[in-house]
Design a protein around this motif. Structure first.
Motif, PDB file in Angstrom:
ATOM      1  N   THR A 182       0.817  -1.220   0.000  1.00  0.00           N
ATOM      2  CA  THR A 182       0.000   0.000   0.000  1.00  0.00           C
ATOM      3  C   THR A 182       0.847   1.265   0.000  1.00  0.00           C
ATOM      4  N   LEU A 183       2.124   1.165   0.348  1.00  0.00           N
ATOM      5  CA  LEU A 183       2.999   2.332   0.274  1.00  0.00           C
ATOM      6  C   LEU A 183       3.218   2.784  -1.170  1.00  0.00           C
ATOM      7  N   ALA A 184       2.989   1.906  -2.116  1.00  0.00           N
ATOM      8  CA  ALA A 184       3.148   2.240  -3.533  1.00  0.00           C
ATOM      9  C   ALA A 184       1.879   2.855  -4.126  1.00  0.00           C
ATOM     10  N   ALA A 185       0.884   3.106  -3.312  1.00  0.00           N
ATOM     11  CA  ALA A 185      -0.398   3.630  -3.805  1.00  0.00           C
ATOM     12  C   ALA A 185      -0.281   5.080  -4.273  1.00  0.00           C
ATOM     13  N   ASP A 186      -1.021   5.391  -5.317  1.00  0.00           N
ATOM     14  CA  ASP A 186      -1.182   6.774  -5.775  1.00  0.00           C
ATOM     15  C   ASP A 186      -2.478   7.279  -5.148  1.00  0.00           C
ATOM     16  N   THR A 187      -2.352   8.262  -4.270  1.00  0.00           N
ATOM     17  CA  THR A 187      -3.514   8.784  -3.536  1.00  0.00           C
ATOM     18  C   THR A 187      -3.797  10.244  -3.887  1.00  0.00           C
ATOM     19  N   ARG A 188      -3.280  10.698  -5.014  1.00  0.00           N
ATOM     20  CA  ARG A 188      -3.394  12.116  -5.354  1.00  0.00           C
ATOM     21  C   ARG A 188      -4.794  12.546  -5.745  1.00  0.00           C
ATOM     22  N   LYS A 189      -5.623  11.626  -6.195  1.00  0.00           N
ATOM     23  CA  LYS A 189      -6.974  12.037  -6.570  1.00  0.00           C
ATOM     24  C   LYS A 189      -7.962  10.913  -6.302  1.00  0.00           C
ATOM     25  N   GLY A 190      -9.219  11.289  -6.218  1.00  0.00           N
ATOM     26  CA  GLY A 190     -10.262  10.308  -6.001  1.00  0.00           C
ATOM     27  C   GLY A 190     -10.384   9.894  -4.546  1.00  0.00           C
ATOM     28  N   ARG A 191     -11.228   8.901  -4.333  1.00  0.00           N
ATOM     29  CA  ARG A 191     -11.481   8.412  -2.979  1.00  0.00           C
ATOM     30  C   ARG A 191     -11.003   6.986  -2.762  1.00  0.00           C
ATOM     31  N   ARG A 192     -10.309   6.448  -3.759  1.00  0.00           N
ATOM     32  CA  ARG A 192      -9.767   5.101  -3.653  1.00  0.00           C
ATOM     33  C   ARG A 192      -8.342   5.100  -4.203  1.00  0.00           C
ATOM     34  N   PRO A 193      -7.408   4.456  -3.529  1.00  0.00           N
ATOM     35  CA  PRO A 193      -6.020   4.443  -4.013  1.00  0.00           C
ATOM     36  C   PRO A 193      -5.867   3.623  -5.285  1.00  0.00           C
ATOM     37  N   SER A 194      -4.913   4.044  -6.097  1.00  0.00           N
ATOM     38  CA  SER A 194      -4.544   3.284  -7.287  1.00  0.00           C
ATOM     39  C   SER A 194      -3.209   2.592  -7.009  1.00  0.00           C
ATOM     40  N   PHE A 195      -3.125   1.334  -7.401  1.00  0.00           N
ATOM     41  CA  PHE A 195      -1.893   0.575  -7.180  1.00  0.00           C
ATOM     42  C   PHE A 195      -1.175   0.275  -8.490  1.00  0.00           C
TER      43      PHE A 195
END
Length: 145
Positions: free
Chosen positions: A80-93
């Motif tokens: 989960t540290l590799a997640a992109d959390t810059r937009k939206g309400r759910r992380p992208s992996f």
């Protein structure tokens, strides 16, 4: 490659109710592996973690690394540290490494740490782990290469 490191008085990882890794004073490392990571980046990050001065000297300054205090390191894989959390309400992996690549680099990172004469314990790759710790400080840093 991303390492979230915490200075701890103790830390433990349990899988199915049994301890699989346990340390006293030292560093808890949550390790995230991304697609572009390599054995070279694993070695570089291991060198940084091994030599990162986050322990107090006699003047209460962060001048000592984990080897200076005869500490240990507990490494826990955490994609989960590799997640992109810059937009939206759910992380992208999408930037996370495949499980096969991540496991190989996780193992290489741990072996690289051990080559610095540090006691290294681990969690269980891709398992449902329960992590308990006593954060010392609290002191937490985000390292990446």
């Amino acid at each position: 490659m991303i390492a979230l490191i915490q200075r701890v008085r103790s830390a433990q990882v349990d899988v199915n109710g049994a301890a699989v890794g346990k340390i006293g004073q030292g560093i808890l490392v949550f390790l995230g592996v991304e697609k572009e990571d390599s054995t070279a980046s694993a070695e570089q990050l291991a060198r940084r973690v091994a030599s990162y001065r986050i322990f107090a000297d006699t003047n209460d300054k962060m001048n000592l690394d984990v080897r200076d205090i005869n500490g240990e390191i507990l490494v826990v894989s955490q994609f989960t540290l590799a997640a992109d959390t810059r937009k939206g309400r759910r992380p992208s992996f999408s930037s996370a490494a495949t499980p096969e690549q991540a496991n190989a680099l996780y193992e290489h990172f741990c072996a690289s740490l051990r080559s610095h004469n540090i006691g290294v314990e681990t969690g269980e790759f891709a398992a449902d782990m329960q992590v308990s710790l006593v954060n010392d400080g609290p002191v937490t840093f985000h390292l990446s290469v």
